[in-house]
Scaffold this motif. Structure first.
Motif, short mmCIF file in Angstrom:
data_model
loop_
_atom_site.label_atom_id
_atom_site.label_comp_id
_atom_site.label_asym_id
_atom_site.label_seq_id
_atom_site.Cartn_x
_atom_site.Cartn_y
_atom_site.Cartn_z
N ASP A 18 0.78 -1.16 0.08
CA ASP A 18 -0.06 0.02 -0.10
C ASP A 18 0.84 1.26 0.06
O ASP A 18 0.39 2.41 -0.18
N SER A 19 2.19 1.17 -0.02
CA SER A 19 3.09 2.18 -0.17
C SER A 19 3.77 2.58 -1.21
O SER A 19 4.52 3.29 -1.39
N VAL A 20 3.26 1.76 -2.31
CA VAL A 20 3.93 2.07 -3.72
C VAL A 20 2.95 2.45 -4.55
O VAL A 20 1.68 1.68 -4.71
N MET A 21 3.16 3.30 -5.36
CA MET A 21 2.19 3.98 -6.23
C MET A 21 2.75 3.77 -7.55
O MET A 21 3.87 4.48 -7.97
N ASP A 26 -1.34 8.97 -9.66
CA ASP A 26 -0.53 9.07 -8.47
C ASP A 26 0.82 9.51 -8.96
O ASP A 26 1.30 10.66 -8.37
N TYR A 30 2.93 13.59 -8.20
CA TYR A 30 4.08 13.89 -7.66
C TYR A 30 5.28 14.58 -8.70
O TYR A 30 6.33 14.25 -8.70
N ARG A 47 6.38 5.36 -0.16
CA ARG A 47 6.19 5.92 0.94
C ARG A 47 6.46 5.20 2.13
O ARG A 47 5.63 4.43 2.84
N ARG A 71 11.41 13.68 -1.37
CA ARG A 71 10.00 14.52 -1.21
C ARG A 71 9.54 14.64 0.31
O ARG A 71 8.87 13.85 0.87
N ALA A 73 7.00 18.06 1.95
CA ALA A 73 5.80 18.43 1.70
C ALA A 73 5.54 19.10 0.17
O ALA A 73 4.58 19.51 -0.16
N LEU A 92 8.44 9.38 -0.60
CA LEU A 92 7.97 10.28 0.34
C LEU A 92 8.49 9.85 1.85
O LEU A 92 8.70 8.89 2.19
N ASN A 94 6.40 11.72 4.34
CA ASN A 94 5.37 12.22 5.14
C ASN A 94 4.90 11.09 6.23
O ASN A 94 3.99 11.07 6.70
N GLN B 28 -2.35 21.32 2.46
CA GLN B 28 -1.89 20.21 3.17
C GLN B 28 -2.18 20.19 4.53
O GLN B 28 -2.41 19.13 5.42
N ARG B 39 -1.45 11.44 0.94
CA ARG B 39 -1.16 11.17 -0.44
C ARG B 39 -1.44 12.57 -1.07
O ARG B 39 -2.64 13.07 -0.87
N ALA B 41 -2.60 13.30 -4.41
CA ALA B 41 -3.84 13.24 -5.09
C ALA B 41 -4.98 13.23 -4.11
O ALA B 41 -6.02 13.61 -4.67
N ARG B 45 -4.46 20.75 -3.99
CA ARG B 45 -3.17 20.93 -4.88
C ARG B 45 -3.29 19.59 -5.92
O ARG B 45 -2.96 20.00 -7.13
N ARG B 68 -9.98 9.86 -8.21
CA ARG B 68 -9.16 10.89 -7.16
C ARG B 68 -10.03 11.90 -6.64
O ARG B 68 -9.83 12.44 -5.58
#
Ligand SMILES: Cc1cc2nc3c(=O)[nH]c(=O)nc-3n(C[C@H](O)[C@H](O)[C@H](O)COP(=O)(O)OP(=O)(O)OC[C@H]3O[C@@H](n4cnc5c(N)ncnc54)[C@H](O)[C@@H]3O)c2cc1C
Ligand code: SF4
Ligand code: SF4
Lengths: 462, 432
Positions: A18-21, A26, A30, A47, A71, A73, A92, A94, B28, B39, B41, B45, B68
């Protein structure tokens, strides 16, 4: 070119599925940051939820020669997190948001890189401590991003910038090895000062894990005031005179006439729209000293020809002063579709010359430029208001940006006070420094990152 | 889907709005969905960037963008905090309409919106049978329920701690009326809203009691239609238009001083969304009627305190404690925050205590709750924790959609908290 499925699976094994897009939508989200630059799609976004997997992701990227862009924010204004054109991986931070500890005896904190600046400052305040660096983006920016950009803020003059608060750092090199530098002590000379090298490295030399940040006792009192000037020169002289009187205000901000008028249109706060410059000043410290400094500042401003000066009597009035400053970007941003927030910085004494240069540049290219910024440290934010869809106008903007940099350099200033170099300004770097500087930097980069996977293209170019 | 050019052209209509986003990322800090998922998306933004990129054909899959776009509470927290003043919710509603026009409305939504919601009479009759039809209707309803106003449909879904439909809806409990101005000299039109009508009729009754006590004559027409936001937020502009026109029929050109609702979402929809969408969907005469009605529309709490003069009173020692949650559509869309609190303080038997993060979204967001229950729940759990931390026995708010969510969260977290509308609490005080 998409990544091989087996490689995507490896990322998933490390960070969790679930942390790979990899969905187009998606990836597209980015492809940009807060800089006005063309977006670039990454090939994969990951992520990590633990520092350990952050290290393993870094290593996996290196093993496969995948350019990696960390990355936070995504609020930097120089293209620092726009991924590489081919096979870019965006990592990411975050999900790495733990404040590991706040030490109230030794005045430091240990944090993960994805902690949001304002949340950290609030947590420190809860423990009776103060984390001064306050970039305008602090409500969302990450501490990792702050360190990587050496972010400044309104309090730079008296309290310094992010680098002044980095006591130590652990980071992953391209092999995923954990490197530690600095520590929890005020004094520490163990080994090279790698933290010094890594601060402001914009993700090109290592991937930060835990960061050790200095905290200070908060000031007991503060006083804010607003001084109105009929000429920019008088305002700048007041700035110089305040410093010459050995007063170091916590904040010393300036707004030009265009910004004043725009803020007033927007917020109806009662700003003097005829004024050529406003100084927004805050002194802090012990109550007695604050009172004394505030008196002196008032006298100096009057002596330098301030047409009026208003000292905030209470918290509400103080808030009003800073509301006007906070509204500057909001007000300017509404004027036109595209807002280009620049960051040219000059020695304090050169502010009037820089302001004149900005007016000339605006006139020459018939552009709208509002300028506000940190007068105390010469860090100005000329803000160009335009529409990037209008190609002719955009050409002029690019030419104007060139001239702004040259003007700043000519006055002994720098390309960027705090927004970083990233992609946006790397081509000017040699102008400010030297060929030798670029070569030296490239040698460091090549030695530490032989495959050039760490945020390639940023700062020193490709 | 071959015709991406056409889609790009359609998106071109909102390009001026899209470019007003300067990608600063400040949204955010406030987006509840982003706060849960991290995420890009999911934050304004990101969604705006995706729309721009679809418009410039940098990306080519409208289905992904639509998906999304629907991961959004339409709470407006982003717009309220946006330094650039980007009309985010307006953009999202238009974009949903464009994408739905391009991709098409799902068959289930077509059935619900066009077959049911757009026909208020039939809709009311069917729902009066709802408990009996639970097994029959659950699936389609789940797939299709719109946003906050239509969310009562989720009460048909058994495993959640939902409020069930009221035994009798307001339109059966309170007869239509058309009273002259009262002692205050004011005549007020009441717009009930679906959730108040079908789940919380007591809120409607409290509104009527409060208005009458304050000396306002009430105009309450029968046969009211939904405000249209569930359909519009699913991109169904056709049903939206039909519902707005049905309501205009009842309310336009009637002599009253204000149109009030006890539903923050309905208020924000009539006041902002109707006029915002008017340029695209309505003719000149209709636009004028919408503008006139929107200008007169306000929230019941604000009207009672600002216009009808209800003021706080001294609190009794024995007072019960209550804490108040700011509905996004009230505080962020309409700037109404003090008035519901004052209304609660006008009941001497209540003591108001503030919770932390009172104006952070509860996570309901209408159809969002149905499609993304896990995220909705996480956001709601934080809300209920903040409510519980105050020790208050009563959680008050001023939107029935928030009431559904908070009731669900309160009950799942062990119960024992009453969930009330501010106007209910005020009206209680009138009879105690
Ligand atoms: C409205 C607005 C106001 C701003 N005001 C200021 C201001 O007052 N002062 C100021 O200095 N800046 C300001 N900025 C710029 C920006 O917010 C700062 O540069 C901030 O530090 C970026 O943080 P971030 O988390 O968004 O980092 P990002 O933009 O995500 O990343 C910035 C850089 O840091 C690198 N990075 C991030 N995390 C790591 C990590 N763990 N390890 C290694 N590298 C990493 C990235 O690769 C990238 O090169 C402002 C920006 C905006 C939009
Ligand atoms: S805060 Fe506003 S301008 Fe900034 S990224 Fe979000 S929507 Fe865009
Ligand atoms: S409307 Fe609410 S949920 Fe949707 S993007 Fe904005 S803040 Fe997030």
């Amino acid at each position: 070119m998409p990544l091989a499925k087996s490689l995507i699976d490896e990322f998933a094994q490390i960070a969790g599925k679930d942390s790979v897009m990899t969905d187009e939508a998606d990836l597209a989200s980015y492809s940009y940051d807060a800089a006005v630059l063309e977006p670039v799609m990454p090939a994969l976004v990951v992520r990590p939820k633990t520092l350990e997997s952050l290290g393993r992701v870094t290593r996996l990227c290196n093993e496969n020669g995948l350019p990696l862009t960390v990355r936070g924010a995504g609020t930097n204004l120089s293209g620092g997190v726009i991924p590489a054109r081919e096979l870019g991986v965006v990592v990411l931070t975050n999900a790495l948001t733990r404040i590991v500890s706040i030490n109230t005896e030794d005045l430091y904190a240990v944090v993960e890189p994805g902690v949001v600046t304002a949340k950290f400052a609030a947590a420190a305040a809860e423990r009776g401590l103060f984390y001064p660096p306050d970039p305008g983006s602090q409500a969302v920016s990450t501490l990792g991003g702050n360190v990587a950009e050496n972010a400044g803020g309104l309090r730079g003059l008296k309290y310094g910038v992010t680098k002044d608060y980095v006591m130590g750092l652990s980071f992953f090199d391209v092999d995923g090895q954990l490197v530690k530098t600095g520590g929890r002590t005020v004094k520490c000379v163990t080994g090279y000062n790698l933290a010094g090298l890594l601060v402001g490295s914009e993700g090109t030399l290592g991937v930060f894990g835990e960061i050790i940040l200095k905290l200070v006792p908060p000031p007991a009192a503060a006083k804010a005031m607003m001084a109105v000037f009929d000429t920019m020169d008088a305002a700048s002289q007041a700035v110089a005179a305040i410093i010459a009187a050995k007063i170091v205000p916590a904040t010393l901000e300036i707004m030009d006439n265009f910004t004043i008028r725009t803020v007033e249109d927007f917020s109806h706060a009662g700003l003097p729209t005829g004024a050529q410059a406003l100084l927004l000043i805050e002194v802090d410290g012990h109550a007695a000293m604050v009172a004394e400094d505030a008196d002196k500042v008032e006298t100096i401003c009057k002596r330098q020809g301030a047409s009026s000066i208003k000292v905030a009597k209470d918290a509400a009035e103080r808030n009003k002063v800073w509301e006007a400053r906070r509204a500057a970007l909001s007000a300017l941003a509404r004027v036109a579709p595209t807002t280009v927030l620049e960051d040219a910085t000059v020695p304090r004494s050169q502010i009037p010359a820089m302001m004149r240069a900005l007016l000339d540049i605006a006139a020459k290219y018939s552009l709208t430029i509002g300028t506000f910024g940190h007068a105390g440290d010469g860090n100005l934010h000329p803000t160009i208001l335009t529409d990037k869809r209008d190609h002719a106008a955009w050409k002029k903007v690019e030419a104007a940006i060139d001239e702004i940099f040259y003007a700043a350099l000519k006055l002994g200033g720098t390309l960027s006070g705090e927004h970083g170099i990233g992609l946006a300004k790397s081509r000017w770097l040699e102008k400010e420094t030297s060929r030798g500087t670029i070569l030296y930097s490239k040698k460091i980069k090549a030695a530490l990152d032989p495959k050039s996977i760490l945020n390639p293209g940023k700062i020193i170019g490709a | 889907m071959a015709d991406l050019r056409r889609l790009a052209r359609m998106l071109g209509e909102i390009d001026d709005q899209l470019v007003s986003c300067m990608r600063c990322g400040m949204c955010q800090a406030v987006c509840p969905v982003f706060g849960d998922t991290g995420r890009e998306a999911d934050v304004a933004r990101g969604k705006i960037a995706l729309l721009s990129q679809l418009g410039s054909e940098m990306i080519r899959d409208p289905h992904q963008v639509k998906e999304r776009l629907e991961r959004c509470l339409l709470c407006g927290s982003c717009a309220a905090a946006c330094p650039s003043g980007v009309p985010v919710v307006d953009i999202f509603l238009r974009a949903r309409a464009i994408l739905t026009a391009y991709i098409g409305l799902s068959p289930a939504k077509k059935l619900i919106f066009r077959g049911l919601l757009a026909r208020p009479g039939l809709f009311d009759r069917l729902l009066s049978l709802a408990p009996a039809m639970q097994g029959l209707f659950t699936r389609e309803v789940d797939a299709a329920a719109g946003t906050s106003c239509a969310r009562f449909q989720s009460s048909l879904i058994g495993d959640r701690h939902f409020k069930t439909l009221a035994a009798k809806p307001l339109h059966e409990l309170a007869a239509p009326r058309d009273e002259p101005a009262g002692a205050s000299g004011k005549r007020v039109a009441l717009f009930t809203g679906c959730v108040v009508d079908k789940v919380f009729p007591q809120v409607g009754q409290a509104s009527l009691a409060a208005l009458s006590r304050a000396g306002a004559g009430v105009y309450l027409p029968g046969g009211q239609a939904c405000c249209g936001i569930p359909a519009l937020s699913s991109g169904d502009t056709r049903t939206f238009r039909k519902l707005v026109l049905a309501n205009l029929e009842l309310y336009a050109d009637k002599p009253f001083d204000a149109l009030v609702t006890a539903c923050a979402t309905c208020t924000a929809t009539i006041k902002h969304v109707w006029p915002d969408m008017a340029a695209d969907l309505f003719n000149e005469g209709e636009r004028a009627a919408i503008a006139a009605l929107a200008a007169k529309t306000t929230d019941i709490c604000a009207y009672l305190t600002d216009v009808l003069g209800v003021t706080p009173v001294a609190t009794q020692d024995s007072a019960a404690t209550v804490t108040y949650h700011d509905p996004c559509h009230l505080k962020k869309s309409l700037g109404i925050a003090n008035q519901p609190r004052d209304l609660i303080r006008a009941n001497k038997n209540l003591r108001l205590v503030e919770m932390s993060e009172a104006d952070v979204c509860c996570g309901c967001g209408g159809s969002f709750n149905l499609a993304h229950y896990e995220i909705s729940k996480h956001i709601g759990q934080r809300k209920i924790a903040n409510i519980r931390a105050t020790g208050a026995q009563i959680a008050a708010t001023a939107c029935p959609a928030c009431m559904l969510q908070i009731a669900d969260m309160a009950s799942q977290s062990g119960g024992g908290i009453q969930v009330k509308h501010a106007v209910e609490l005020y009206a209680q005080g009138l009879t105690e």
